[in-house]
Design a protein around this motif. Structure first.
Motif, PDB file in Angstrom:
ATOM      1  N   ARG A  44       0.824  -0.891   0.308  1.00  0.00           N
ATOM      2  CA  ARG A  44       0.233   0.181   0.219  1.00  0.00           C
ATOM      3  C   ARG A  44       1.230   1.043   0.238  1.00  0.00           C
ATOM      4  N   MET A  45       1.945   1.057   1.364  1.00  0.00           N
ATOM      5  CA  MET A  45       2.604   1.981   0.602  1.00  0.00           C
ATOM      6  C   MET A  45       3.317   2.943  -0.454  1.00  0.00           C
ATOM      7  N   ARG A  46       4.520   1.590  -1.006  1.00  0.00           N
ATOM      8  CA  ARG A  46       4.932   1.199  -1.883  1.00  0.00           C
ATOM      9  C   ARG A  46       3.458   2.152  -3.790  1.00  0.00           C
ATOM     10  N   ASP A  47       2.159   1.536  -3.495  1.00  0.00           N
ATOM     11  CA  ASP A  47       1.404   1.979  -4.497  1.00  0.00           C
ATOM     12  C   ASP A  47       0.808   3.846  -3.979  1.00  0.00           C
ATOM     13  N   TYR A  48       1.549   4.098  -2.365  1.00  0.00           N
ATOM     14  CA  TYR A  48       0.923   6.037  -2.862  1.00  0.00           C
ATOM     15  C   TYR A  48       2.241   6.724  -2.975  1.00  0.00           C
ATOM     16  N   SER A  49       3.403   6.167  -3.046  1.00  0.00           N
ATOM     17  CA  SER A  49       4.474   6.494  -3.681  1.00  0.00           C
ATOM     18  C   SER A  49       4.585   6.787  -4.725  1.00  0.00           C
ATOM     19  N   ASP A  50       4.272   5.440  -5.450  1.00  0.00           N
ATOM     20  CA  ASP A  50       4.054   5.448  -6.900  1.00  0.00           C
ATOM     21  C   ASP A  50       3.561   6.302  -7.677  1.00  0.00           C
ATOM     22  N   SER A  51       2.317   5.646  -6.928  1.00  0.00           N
ATOM     23  CA  SER A  51       0.559   6.531  -8.029  1.00  0.00           C
ATOM     24  C   SER A  51      -0.099   7.494  -7.287  1.00  0.00           C
ATOM     25  N   GLY A  52       0.195   7.419  -5.997  1.00  0.00           N
ATOM     26  CA  GLY A  52      -0.200   8.630  -4.755  1.00  0.00           C
ATOM     27  C   GLY A  52      -1.869   7.879  -4.846  1.00  0.00           C
ATOM     28  N   LYS A  53      -2.117   6.891  -4.836  1.00  0.00           N
ATOM     29  CA  LYS A  53      -3.543   6.342  -4.086  1.00  0.00           C
ATOM     30  C   LYS A  53      -3.461   6.085  -2.904  1.00  0.00           C
ATOM     31  N   HIS A  54      -5.016   6.705  -2.857  1.00  0.00           N
ATOM     32  CA  HIS A  54      -5.331   6.514  -1.001  1.00  0.00           C
ATOM     33  C   HIS A  54      -4.776   5.956  -0.488  1.00  0.00           C
ATOM     34  N   LEU A  55      -4.456   6.115   0.858  1.00  0.00           N
ATOM     35  CA  LEU A  55      -3.764   5.195   1.343  1.00  0.00           C
ATOM     36  C   LEU A  55      -4.733   4.148   2.400  1.00  0.00           C
ATOM     37  N   GLY A  56      -5.681   5.109   2.909  1.00  0.00           N
ATOM     38  CA  GLY A  56      -6.888   4.604   3.864  1.00  0.00           C
ATOM     39  C   GLY A  56      -7.636   3.311   3.026  1.00  0.00           C
ATOM     40  N   PRO A  57      -9.006   3.466   3.629  1.00  0.00           N
ATOM     41  CA  PRO A  57      -9.979   2.438   3.497  1.00  0.00           C
ATOM     42  C   PRO A  57     -10.495   3.854   2.864  1.00  0.00           C
ATOM     43  N   LEU A  58     -11.624   2.626   1.866  1.00  0.00           N
ATOM     44  CA  LEU A  58     -12.840   3.745   0.871  1.00  0.00           C
ATOM     45  C   LEU A  58     -13.929   4.787   1.864  1.00  0.00           C
ATOM     46  N   PRO A  59     -14.222   6.018   1.783  1.00  0.00           N
ATOM     47  CA  PRO A  59     -14.575   6.879   1.943  1.00  0.00           C
ATOM     48  C   PRO A  59     -16.881   5.668   2.224  1.00  0.00           C
ATOM     49  N   THR A  60     -16.815   5.837   3.229  1.00  0.00           N
ATOM     50  CA  THR A  60     -18.516   5.361   3.368  1.00  0.00           C
ATOM     51  C   THR A  60     -19.581   5.406   3.164  1.00  0.00           C
ATOM     52  N   PRO A  61     -20.767   5.477   2.733  1.00  0.00           N
ATOM     53  CA  PRO A  61     -21.572   6.132   1.534  1.00  0.00           C
ATOM     54  C   PRO A  61     -22.222   7.170   3.001  1.00  0.00           C
ATOM     55  N   GLY A  62     -23.130   7.559   2.902  1.00  0.00           N
ATOM     56  CA  GLY A  62     -23.846   8.865   3.434  1.00  0.00           C
ATOM     57  C   GLY A  62     -24.546   8.873   4.271  1.00  0.00           C
ATOM     58  N   VAL A  63     -24.243   9.311   5.203  1.00  0.00           N
ATOM     59  CA  VAL A  63     -25.594   8.501   6.309  1.00  0.00           C
ATOM     60  C   VAL A  63     -25.575  10.720   6.528  1.00  0.00           C
ATOM     61  N   TYR A  64     -26.718  10.634   6.703  1.00  0.00           N
ATOM     62  CA  TYR A  64     -27.570  11.561   6.810  1.00  0.00           C
ATOM     63  C   TYR A  64     -29.409  11.680   7.413  1.00  0.00           C
ATOM     64  N   ALA A  65     -29.249  12.517   7.498  1.00  0.00           N
ATOM     65  CA  ALA A  65     -30.949  12.290   8.607  1.00  0.00           C
ATOM     66  C   ALA A  65     -32.134  12.266   7.919  1.00  0.00           C
ATOM     67  N   ARG A  66     -31.949  11.631   6.734  1.00  0.00           N
ATOM     68  CA  ARG A  66     -32.896  10.952   6.386  1.00  0.00           C
ATOM     69  C   ARG A  66     -32.497  10.538   5.746  1.00  0.00           C
ATOM     70  N   HIS A  67     -31.546   9.690   4.702  1.00  0.00           N
ATOM     71  CA  HIS A  67     -31.110   7.469   4.858  1.00  0.00           C
ATOM     72  C   HIS A  67     -29.373   7.848   5.577  1.00  0.00           C
ATOM     73  N   ASN A  68     -29.994   6.798   5.532  1.00  0.00           N
ATOM     74  CA  ASN A  68     -28.669   5.767   6.606  1.00  0.00           C
ATOM     75  C   ASN A  68     -28.378   4.322   5.809  1.00  0.00           C
ATOM     76  N   ALA A  69     -28.094   4.272   4.269  1.00  0.00           N
ATOM     77  CA  ALA A  69     -28.143   3.321   3.448  1.00  0.00           C
ATOM     78  C   ALA A  69     -26.757   3.106   2.653  1.00  0.00           C
ATOM     79  N   VAL A  70     -26.373   2.075   2.375  1.00  0.00           N
ATOM     80  CA  VAL A  70     -25.378   1.958   1.556  1.00  0.00           C
ATOM     81  C   VAL A  70     -25.271   2.105   0.264  1.00  0.00           C
ATOM     82  N   ASP A  71     -26.615   2.842  -0.391  1.00  0.00           N
ATOM     83  CA  ASP A  71     -27.065   3.167  -1.819  1.00  0.00           C
ATOM     84  C   ASP A  71     -27.035   4.565  -1.964  1.00  0.00           C
TER      85      ASP A  71
END
Lengths: 250, 99
Positions: free
Chosen positions: A178-205
């Motif tokens: 993962r570190m090598r990918d980051y230094s080579d291509s700048g790919k984000h290190l951490g996990p992918l962002p979670t789906p949105g959590v809002y007042a109306r929706h709290n769902a993966v879609d």
């Protein structure tokens, strides 16, 4: 006999459907219908033990195994309707009709004679009677079936076993990659962002919103996007969200 | 209860299963049709047990179930390994032994 006349048409229709239906999952479900009806027919014919075994072993275990394997090889695997062998369907139906006529004649010619019924044999209970036979006259077959089951289980394990061709990647190696990918291509290190959590929706879609208000493609599962099952974070945003995601995807 | 309708139903189910084995090309569906045939014979066995008033037929049906369970386990394992090797479970694709 009423039970029989109710169940027999259901069974025949389900069996025919099983042969004709295109999707394998539907075939499996129709087979379940046939098997449960058969279990009831066993119960009607004074075979309560087989009734239970049919439900537990056939519909419970074997059919689940079928469904497992269907899930494994892909639920969408449906037959192509093209005949690869010329005239196969016709030949098959001719064979079927001949076979059916043969068995029909066979059944019609045989006289079953006086039906004794199982009242005498089931006097001590059906299970007890079967146990006496199983552990008495058929005890050798019983032992052999144990050997058969062990062999089958081992065989299945050998057949389904997969040799590892590449060495297992350790946590440390993954992190380093993962570190090598980051230094080579700048790919984000951490996990992918979670789906949105809002007042109306709290769902993966529902996609997460980036600081500038645009939805983030990374926060949604790819299959949901492919199916178009994406909800908007705000009211009235549906079309624009879908459009934007399409734009990013293409 | 007459025995003939049960035997006729058993014969019908067996025939339908046999047709399925002949016609279908998805290996799993072919397998299900084999199961249908085994079930049909089980019905005949149970019926004959009732006709003769002895439980031997039911014991035989029980053994058929045991063997069917073993057969399904091995058969599905074979299907899975074939699927892994060639990404298809159509029985037409596994024809390498022909040539």
């Amino acid at each position: 006999m009423i039970v029989f006349w109710v169940l027999a048409p259901i069974m025949v229709v389900a069996a025919l459907g099983m042969v004709m239906v295109r999707k394998a999952v539907h075939s499996a479900l129709l087979l379940a219908v046939v098997m449960i009806c058969l279990a009831v027919l066993y119960a009607v014919q004074n075979a309560p033990f087989l009734f239970a075994v049919q439900i537990i072993v056939y519909t419970g275990a074997i059919l689940m195994l079928f469904l497992f394997v269907l899930m494994l090889v892909g639920v969408d695997s449906s037959d192509s309707l093209v005949e690869t062998i010329k005239g196969q369907r016709l030949a098959a139906s001719v064979v079927a009709v001949l076979f059916g006529v043969m068995i029909a004649i066979f059944v019609a010619q045989t006289s079953v004679g006086v039906i004794v019924g199982l009242q005498g044999a089931n006097e001590q209970g059906n299970v007890t009677g079967i146990a006496y036979l199983l552990f008495g006259r058929y005890v050798f077959a019983f032992e052999v079936s144990a050997a058969l089951l062990i062999t089958a289980a081992l065989g299945a394990m050998v057949l389904a076993h997969q040799e590892r061709l590449t060495p297992r990647v350790s946590q440390r190696q993954l992190a380093e990659q993962r570190m090598r990918d980051y230094s080579d291509s700048g790919k984000h290190l951490g996990p992918l962002p979670t789906p949105g959590v809002y007042a109306r929706h709290n769902a993966v879609d529902t996609p997460a919103l980036l600081p500038d208000g645009t939805p983030s493609t990374l926060s949604l599962s790819r299959s949901l996007q492919a199916r178009g099952n994406v909800r908007a974070a705000r009211v009235g945003d549906v079309e624009s969200t879908v459009e934007q995601m399409k734009g990013v995807d293409d | 209860m007459d025995a003939t309708p049960f035997l006729t139903l058993s014969a019908l189910l067996f025939t339908i299963g046999a047709v399925g084995v002949l016609v279908r090309r998805n290996a799993i569906v072919v397998f299900m049709c084999v199961e249908l045939m085994l079930n049909a014979t089980n019905l005949a066995l149970v019926t004959f047990a009732r006709v003769h008033g002895q439980l031997d037929g039911q014991v035989a049906a029980f053994f058929v179930m045991v063997v069917a369970a073993a057969e399904v386990v091995v058969g599905l394992a074979i299907i899975v390994s074939i699927f892994r090797a060639r990404r298809s479970i159509s029985v037409d694709d596994a024809s390498l032994l022909k040539y």
